[in-house]
Scaffold this motif. Structure first.
Motif, PDB file in Angstrom:
ATOM      1  N   PHE A   1       0.840  -1.196   0.000  1.00 34.01           N
ATOM      2  CA  PHE A   1       0.000   0.000   0.000  1.00 34.01           C
ATOM      3  C   PHE A   1       0.881   1.255   0.000  1.00 34.01           C
ATOM      4  O   PHE A   1       0.653   2.188  -0.781  1.00 34.01           O
ATOM      5  CB  PHE A   1      -0.926  -0.016   1.220  1.00 34.01           C
ATOM      6  CG  PHE A   1      -1.828   1.180   1.306  1.00 34.01           C
ATOM      7  CD1 PHE A   1      -3.032   1.206   0.622  1.00 34.01           C
ATOM      8  CD2 PHE A   1      -1.474   2.280   2.074  1.00 34.01           C
ATOM      9  CE1 PHE A   1      -3.873   2.309   0.693  1.00 34.01           C
ATOM     10  CE2 PHE A   1      -2.300   3.390   2.154  1.00 34.01           C
ATOM     11  CZ  PHE A   1      -3.509   3.412   1.465  1.00 34.01           C
ATOM     12  N   ALA A   2       1.880   1.271   0.877  1.00 37.42           N
ATOM     13  CA  ALA A   2       2.792   2.418   0.962  1.00 37.42           C
ATOM     14  C   ALA A   2       3.511   2.638  -0.365  1.00 37.42           C
ATOM     15  O   ALA A   2       3.676   3.781  -0.815  1.00 37.42           O
ATOM     16  CB  ALA A   2       3.801   2.207   2.090  1.00 37.42           C
ATOM     17  N   GLN A   3       3.907   1.569  -1.000  1.00 39.14           N
ATOM     18  CA  GLN A   3       4.577   1.665  -2.294  1.00 39.14           C
ATOM     19  C   GLN A   3       3.617   2.242  -3.339  1.00 39.14           C
ATOM     20  O   GLN A   3       4.024   3.043  -4.177  1.00 39.14           O
ATOM     21  CB  GLN A   3       5.077   0.282  -2.726  1.00 39.14           C
ATOM     22  CG  GLN A   3       5.906   0.294  -3.974  1.00 39.14           C
ATOM     23  CD  GLN A   3       6.493  -1.079  -4.272  1.00 39.14           C
ATOM     24  OE1 GLN A   3       6.389  -2.017  -3.499  1.00 39.14           O
ATOM     25  NE2 GLN A   3       7.121  -1.190  -5.417  1.00 39.14           N
ATOM     26  N   GLY A   4       2.363   1.848  -3.275  1.00 37.55           N
ATOM     27  CA  GLY A   4       1.364   2.396  -4.191  1.00 37.55           C
ATOM     28  C   GLY A   4       1.147   3.885  -3.982  1.00 37.55           C
ATOM     29  O   GLY A   4       1.012   4.648  -4.947  1.00 37.55           O
ATOM     30  N   VAL A   5       1.131   4.314  -2.719  1.00 35.68           N
ATOM     31  CA  VAL A   5       0.985   5.743  -2.424  1.00 35.68           C
ATOM     32  C   VAL A   5       2.187   6.512  -2.981  1.00 35.68           C
ATOM     33  O   VAL A   5       2.028   7.542  -3.645  1.00 35.68           O
ATOM     34  CB  VAL A   5       0.832   5.986  -0.903  1.00 35.68           C
ATOM     35  CG1 VAL A   5       0.907   7.469  -0.578  1.00 35.68           C
ATOM     36  CG2 VAL A   5      -0.476   5.388  -0.397  1.00 35.68           C
TER      37      VAL A   5
ATOM     38  N   GLN B   1      -4.600   2.589   9.491  1.00 35.94           N
ATOM     39  CA  GLN B   1      -5.703   3.483   9.850  1.00 35.94           C
ATOM     40  C   GLN B   1      -6.916   3.227   8.949  1.00 35.94           C
ATOM     41  O   GLN B   1      -8.060   3.224   9.415  1.00 35.94           O
ATOM     42  CB  GLN B   1      -5.270   4.949   9.769  1.00 35.94           C
ATOM     43  CG  GLN B   1      -4.316   5.357  10.858  1.00 35.94           C
ATOM     44  CD  GLN B   1      -4.895   5.162  12.249  1.00 35.94           C
ATOM     45  OE1 GLN B   1      -6.050   5.456  12.515  1.00 35.94           O
ATOM     46  NE2 GLN B   1      -4.090   4.618  13.144  1.00 35.94           N
ATOM     47  N   TYR B   2      -6.667   3.012   7.675  1.00 34.18           N
ATOM     48  CA  TYR B   2      -7.743   2.678   6.743  1.00 34.18           C
ATOM     49  C   TYR B   2      -8.428   1.382   7.170  1.00 34.18           C
ATOM     50  O   TYR B   2      -9.654   1.304   7.211  1.00 34.18           O
ATOM     51  CB  TYR B   2      -7.200   2.564   5.317  1.00 34.18           C
ATOM     52  CG  TYR B   2      -8.097   1.773   4.407  1.00 34.18           C
ATOM     53  CD1 TYR B   2      -9.288   2.317   3.928  1.00 34.18           C
ATOM     54  CD2 TYR B   2      -7.776   0.465   4.044  1.00 34.18           C
ATOM     55  CE1 TYR B   2     -10.125   1.579   3.110  1.00 34.18           C
ATOM     56  CE2 TYR B   2      -8.610  -0.271   3.229  1.00 34.18           C
ATOM     57  CZ  TYR B   2      -9.785   0.284   2.768  1.00 34.18           C
ATOM     58  OH  TYR B   2     -10.612  -0.453   1.972  1.00 34.18           O
ATOM     59  N   ARG B   3      -7.634   0.365   7.491  1.00 34.31           N
ATOM     60  CA  ARG B   3      -8.211  -0.925   7.922  1.00 34.31           C
ATOM     61  C   ARG B   3      -9.028  -0.755   9.196  1.00 34.31           C
ATOM     62  O   ARG B   3     -10.099  -1.348   9.335  1.00 34.31           O
ATOM     63  CB  ARG B   3      -7.098  -1.954   8.139  1.00 34.31           C
ATOM     64  CG  ARG B   3      -6.282  -2.297   6.924  1.00 34.31           C
ATOM     65  CD  ARG B   3      -6.612  -3.563   6.301  1.00 34.31           C
ATOM     66  NE  ARG B   3      -6.880  -4.581   7.280  1.00 34.31           N
ATOM     67  CZ  ARG B   3      -6.859  -5.863   7.032  1.00 34.31           C
ATOM     68  NH1 ARG B   3      -6.559  -6.266   5.840  1.00 34.31           N
ATOM     69  NH2 ARG B   3      -7.138  -6.741   7.952  1.00 34.31           N
ATOM     70  N   ARG B   4      -8.518   0.035  10.123  1.00 36.45           N
ATOM     71  CA  ARG B   4      -9.224   0.272  11.381  1.00 36.45           C
ATOM     72  C   ARG B   4     -10.551   0.977  11.130  1.00 36.45           C
ATOM     73  O   ARG B   4     -11.593   0.597  11.658  1.00 36.45           O
ATOM     74  CB  ARG B   4      -8.337   1.101  12.313  1.00 36.45           C
ATOM     75  CG  ARG B   4      -8.904   1.290  13.677  1.00 36.45           C
ATOM     76  CD  ARG B   4      -7.852   1.983  14.567  1.00 36.45           C
ATOM     77  NE  ARG B   4      -8.565   2.777  15.518  1.00 36.45           N
ATOM     78  CZ  ARG B   4      -8.553   4.076  15.599  1.00 36.45           C
ATOM     79  NH1 ARG B   4      -7.809   4.776  14.776  1.00 36.45           N
ATOM     80  NH2 ARG B   4      -9.253   4.713  16.497  1.00 36.45           N
TER      81      ARG B   4
ATOM     82  N   VAL C   1       5.108   5.811   6.894  1.00 34.74           N
ATOM     83  CA  VAL C   1       3.876   6.596   6.939  1.00 34.74           C
ATOM     84  C   VAL C   1       2.792   5.941   6.088  1.00 34.74           C
ATOM     85  O   VAL C   1       1.620   5.918   6.481  1.00 34.74           O
ATOM     86  CB  VAL C   1       4.143   8.059   6.508  1.00 34.74           C
ATOM     87  CG1 VAL C   1       2.856   8.850   6.412  1.00 34.74           C
ATOM     88  CG2 VAL C   1       5.112   8.720   7.480  1.00 34.74           C
ATOM     89  N   GLY C   2       3.158   5.389   4.948  1.00 33.44           N
ATOM     90  CA  GLY C   2       2.180   4.682   4.115  1.00 33.44           C
ATOM     91  C   GLY C   2       1.603   3.465   4.835  1.00 33.44           C
ATOM     92  O   GLY C   2       0.416   3.166   4.701  1.00 33.44           O
ATOM     93  N   CYS C   3       2.426   2.795   5.627  1.00 33.91           N
ATOM     94  CA  CYS C   3       1.940   1.653   6.412  1.00 33.91           C
ATOM     95  C   CYS C   3       0.966   2.118   7.487  1.00 33.91           C
ATOM     96  O   CYS C   3      -0.067   1.486   7.725  1.00 33.91           O
ATOM     97  CB  CYS C   3       3.106   0.907   7.063  1.00 33.91           C
ATOM     98  SG  CYS C   3       4.259   0.183   5.892  1.00 33.91           S
TER      99      CYS C   3
END
Length: 150
Positions: free
Chosen positions: A87-91, A139-142, A132-134
């Motif tokens: 996800f962080a890599q995608g951001v 936070q999104y999952r939560r 930060v992306g992680c």
């Protein structure tokens, strides 16, 4: 005869591959920003997005496998789910594509600022192990869990 359920292997992450990716992002993006080379951020951003969506065909992973050992990196595989890192890599890839788009559209300052943000976040992860992306992913999952629980 009772068939047993297959045991699920824990997800694994190579920390050396992450370090290689971060180093690559910092140096390639820095070069692209200093020399105003939007093609470089476009290529790196696309490679990062591809790796985020399809880790098995990641150009960054291929580069790590090709160059990692010659750079003194040996695999450091841990039992850790790599989805937050993807996800962080995608951001980061999205920011780099936006950087290239703004630069090509005649707004090189905006493009450079987006590139500097990517450099800073990759350097923070590289030096302090703060992704930060992680954090955004968790936070999104939560939030998603809380919304679905209602």
């Amino acid at each position: 005869m009772i068939a047993s359920a297959p045991t699920r292997q824990p997800a694994r992450t190579d920390l050396s591959a992450l370090k290689f990716n971060q180093l690559t992002v910092v140096f390639v993006t820095l070069l692209a920003v200093i020399l105003t080379l939007p093609a470089l951020t476009l290529i790196l951003g696309a490679a990062m997005l591809l790796g985020a969506v399809r880790p098995g065909v990641s150009p960054m992973r291929a580069a790590y496998r090709l160059l990692g050992q010659s750079l003194g990196l040996s695999p450091e595989v841990v039992d850790e789910d790599p989805r937050a890192h993807h996800f962080a890599q995608g951001v980061g890839g999205t920011f780099l594509l936006a950087s290239a788009a703004f630069t090509l559209a005649g707004l090189p300052v905006v493009g450079a600022l987006l590139g500097v943000v990517v450099i800073a976040l990759a350097a923070l992860n590289l030096t302090e192990k703060i992704c930060v992306g992680c954090i955004m992913y968790f936070q999104y999952r939560r939030l998603r869990y809380q919304l679905l629980r209602r």
